[in-house]
Design a protein around this motif. Sequence first.
Motif, PDB file in Angstrom:
ATOM      1  N   ASP A 140      95.562 -21.579   4.961  1.00 34.20           N
ATOM      2  CA  ASP A 140      95.052 -20.699   6.018  1.00 34.20           C
ATOM      3  C   ASP A 140      95.502 -21.233   7.379  1.00 34.20           C
ATOM      4  O   ASP A 140      95.413 -22.432   7.654  1.00 34.20           O
ATOM      5  N   PHE A 141      96.004 -20.317   8.198  1.00 33.30           N
ATOM      6  CA  PHE A 141      96.396 -20.645   9.576  1.00 33.30           C
ATOM      7  C   PHE A 141      95.531 -19.811  10.515  1.00 33.30           C
ATOM      8  O   PHE A 141      95.579 -18.573  10.489  1.00 33.30           O
ATOM      9  N   SER A 142      94.716 -20.473  11.322  1.00 32.22           N
ATOM     10  CA  SER A 142      93.870 -19.740  12.277  1.00 32.22           C
ATOM     11  C   SER A 142      94.724 -19.317  13.475  1.00 32.22           C
ATOM     12  O   SER A 142      95.543 -20.085  13.974  1.00 32.22           O
ATOM     13  N   ALA A 143      94.556 -18.083  13.906  1.00 32.51           N
ATOM     14  CA  ALA A 143      95.321 -17.566  15.043  1.00 32.51           C
ATOM     15  C   ALA A 143      94.633 -16.309  15.550  1.00 32.51           C
ATOM     16  O   ALA A 143      93.855 -15.667  14.837  1.00 32.51           O
ATOM     17  N   ASN A 144      94.903 -15.968  16.786  1.00 30.31           N
ATOM     18  CA  ASN A 144      94.321 -14.753  17.372  1.00 30.31           C
ATOM     19  C   ASN A 144      94.902 -13.516  16.708  1.00 30.31           C
ATOM     20  O   ASN A 144      96.041 -13.526  16.213  1.00 30.31           O
ATOM     21  N   VAL A 145      94.092 -12.455  16.689  1.00 30.90           N
ATOM     22  CA  VAL A 145      94.573 -11.188  16.150  1.00 30.90           C
ATOM     23  C   VAL A 145      95.807 -10.757  16.953  1.00 30.90           C
ATOM     24  O   VAL A 145      95.819 -10.812  18.180  1.00 30.90           O
ATOM     25  N   GLY A 146      96.832 -10.363  16.246  1.00 30.63           N
ATOM     26  CA  GLY A 146      98.070  -9.918  16.899  1.00 30.63           C
ATOM     27  C   GLY A 146      99.144 -10.990  16.946  1.00 30.63           C
ATOM     28  O   GLY A 146     100.277 -10.703  17.337  1.00 30.63           O
ATOM     29  N   THR A 147      98.797 -12.229  16.550  1.00 29.40           N
ATOM     30  CA  THR A 147      99.810 -13.290  16.522  1.00 29.40           C
ATOM     31  C   THR A 147     100.890 -12.941  15.491  1.00 29.40           C
ATOM     32  O   THR A 147     100.589 -12.473  14.391  1.00 29.40           O
TER      33      THR A 147
ATOM     34  N   GLY B 119      87.155 -14.427   9.604  1.00 24.67           N
ATOM     35  CA  GLY B 119      87.679 -14.590  10.959  1.00 24.67           C
ATOM     36  C   GLY B 119      89.186 -14.384  10.959  1.00 24.67           C
ATOM     37  O   GLY B 119      89.831 -14.423   9.904  1.00 24.67           O
ATOM     38  N   PRO B 120      89.765 -14.132  12.122  1.00 23.30           N
ATOM     39  CA  PRO B 120      91.203 -13.892  12.189  1.00 23.30           C
ATOM     40  C   PRO B 120      92.004 -15.119  11.721  1.00 23.30           C
ATOM     41  O   PRO B 120      91.811 -16.221  12.225  1.00 23.30           O
TER      42      PRO B 120
ATOM     43  N   SER C  45      96.607  -7.717  10.491  1.00 23.55           N
ATOM     44  CA  SER C  45      96.100  -6.578  11.264  1.00 23.55           C
ATOM     45  C   SER C  45      97.146  -5.469  11.317  1.00 23.55           C
ATOM     46  O   SER C  45      96.810  -4.283  11.385  1.00 23.55           O
ATOM     47  N   LYS C  46      98.429  -5.861  11.279  1.00 25.12           N
ATOM     48  CA  LYS C  46      99.519  -4.884  11.286  1.00 25.12           C
ATOM     49  C   LYS C  46     100.604  -5.325  10.297  1.00 25.12           C
ATOM     50  O   LYS C  46     100.870  -6.513  10.136  1.00 25.12           O
ATOM     51  N   ILE C  47     101.200  -4.325   9.667  1.00 29.05           N
ATOM     52  CA  ILE C  47     102.338  -4.556   8.782  1.00 29.05           C
ATOM     53  C   ILE C  47     103.559  -3.896   9.414  1.00 29.05           C
ATOM     54  O   ILE C  47     103.531  -2.701   9.733  1.00 29.05           O
ATOM     55  N   LYS C  48     104.616  -4.664   9.615  1.00 34.53           N
ATOM     56  CA  LYS C  48     105.789  -4.154  10.323  1.00 34.53           C
ATOM     57  C   LYS C  48     107.018  -3.983   9.423  1.00 34.53           C
ATOM     58  O   LYS C  48     108.135  -3.826   9.916  1.00 34.53           O
TER      59      LYS C  48
ATOM     60  N   GLY D 270     104.720  -8.969  10.392  1.00 33.28           N
ATOM     61  CA  GLY D 270     103.363  -8.471  10.593  1.00 33.28           C
ATOM     62  C   GLY D 270     102.652  -9.260  11.672  1.00 33.28           C
ATOM     63  O   GLY D 270     103.250 -10.101  12.360  1.00 33.28           O
ATOM     64  N   GLU D 271     101.348  -8.975  11.813  1.00 32.56           N
ATOM     65  CA  GLU D 271     100.527  -9.661  12.806  1.00 32.56           C
ATOM     66  C   GLU D 271      99.243 -10.159  12.147  1.00 32.56           C
ATOM     67  O   GLU D 271      98.711  -9.523  11.228  1.00 32.56           O
ATOM     68  N   VAL D 272      98.770 -11.304  12.623  1.00 37.53           N
ATOM     69  CA  VAL D 272      97.547 -11.906  12.101  1.00 37.53           C
ATOM     70  C   VAL D 272      96.371 -10.958  12.317  1.00 37.53           C
ATOM     71  O   VAL D 272      96.273 -10.272  13.334  1.00 37.53           O
ATOM     72  N   GLY D 273      95.461 -10.929  11.337  1.00 33.33           N
ATOM     73  CA  GLY D 273      94.267 -10.103  11.449  1.00 33.33           C
ATOM     74  C   GLY D 273      93.117 -10.737  10.691  1.00 33.33           C
ATOM     75  O   GLY D 273      93.116 -11.945  10.413  1.00 33.33           O
ATOM     76  N   SER D 274      92.141  -9.883  10.302  1.00 34.22           N
ATOM     77  CA  SER D 274      90.979 -10.370   9.561  1.00 34.22           C
ATOM     78  C   SER D 274      90.528  -9.304   8.581  1.00 34.22           C
ATOM     79  O   SER D 274      89.333  -9.041   8.417  1.00 34.22           O
TER      80      SER D 274
END
Length: 322
Positions: free
Chosen positions: A205-212, A278-279, A251-254, A268-272
């Motif tokens: 698990d890598f903690s990061a803000n949503v959208g990372t 948590g994100p 949070s997003k799949i690109k 993609g982007e980190v989400g929860s």
Amino acid sequence: MRKVYYIYNPKTRTYDRIYPTLRQRIMSYLRRLFVGMGLGAGTFLVFFFIFGSPSERSLRIENSKLQAQYHILSTRLDEALNVMKQIQQRDDNLYRVIMQADPVNDRLRLASYGNTNRYGELMDMANSRLVVNTSKKMDLLARQLYIQSESFDEVVDLCKKHDEMLDCIPAIQPVSNKDLKRTASGYGTRIDPIYKTIKFHEGMDFSANVGTSVYVTGNGTVIKAGWEGLYGNCITVDHGFGYITKYAHLSKIKVRKGQKVVRGEIIGEVGSTGKSTGPHLHYEVHVKGKVVNPVNYYFMDLNAEDYDKMIEIASNHGKVYD
């Protein structure tokens, strides 16, 4: 000189000459003839059984030579099989290790010809055991040569694809994490954050803000891109050569299914999403159908000191988000 026979006459006390009849003379000749023939036959049989006939002596010598040749051939086959065994060990423990390929199955190398009566016609021969054993060794060597030839062809093919394989192996972190502060939890047995039970955490698990941004860790093809139960929004990438990576709780799949991706490309982007507290990014590495520790696949992203630090962080329980 003709023999003369006499008989003693007790009345006259003299020896009277005997004149045998024709029949007696014939019988005497026949007796001597048969005795001579018997002695001759006996002498012949004694010499025959002790010394044998010339043709039999020749066959005996030839048979002895054949036995010696079979023994020499059997010994050389044993030596050849030992050399083949060394080649097989080098193939399994060196070439295939370097190419990250599975060793050749021993059952395939040592497979026999089954229960077929392959050597039945040899069983009636003299020294059949020696002949059959030598034939079996020859067949085994021939089969192992064929299997080893196929193995080397495969290794050569892997060598040709080696550069491609290096590009496909997962070799970087899936998020920007140079200072390693985003490393939240490693691979192994952990306490589930929701159910509070012991579970096996199959990734990192890598903690990061949503959208990372989330990066694909090696060249490959997207085989799944969408919602996947507890993983939430998830991307699965097949890198070939037995490697698959999974990126969960996005949070997003690109990317889309079937799309080719290159190491370092944003997918993609980190989400929860899904089962998450948590994100964060949940990242898994699968090798040939088995989940493995992702910490072993960051060798292009970290120096030796940071790599040791990453291993130390990942070995601690840390905070589990899923």
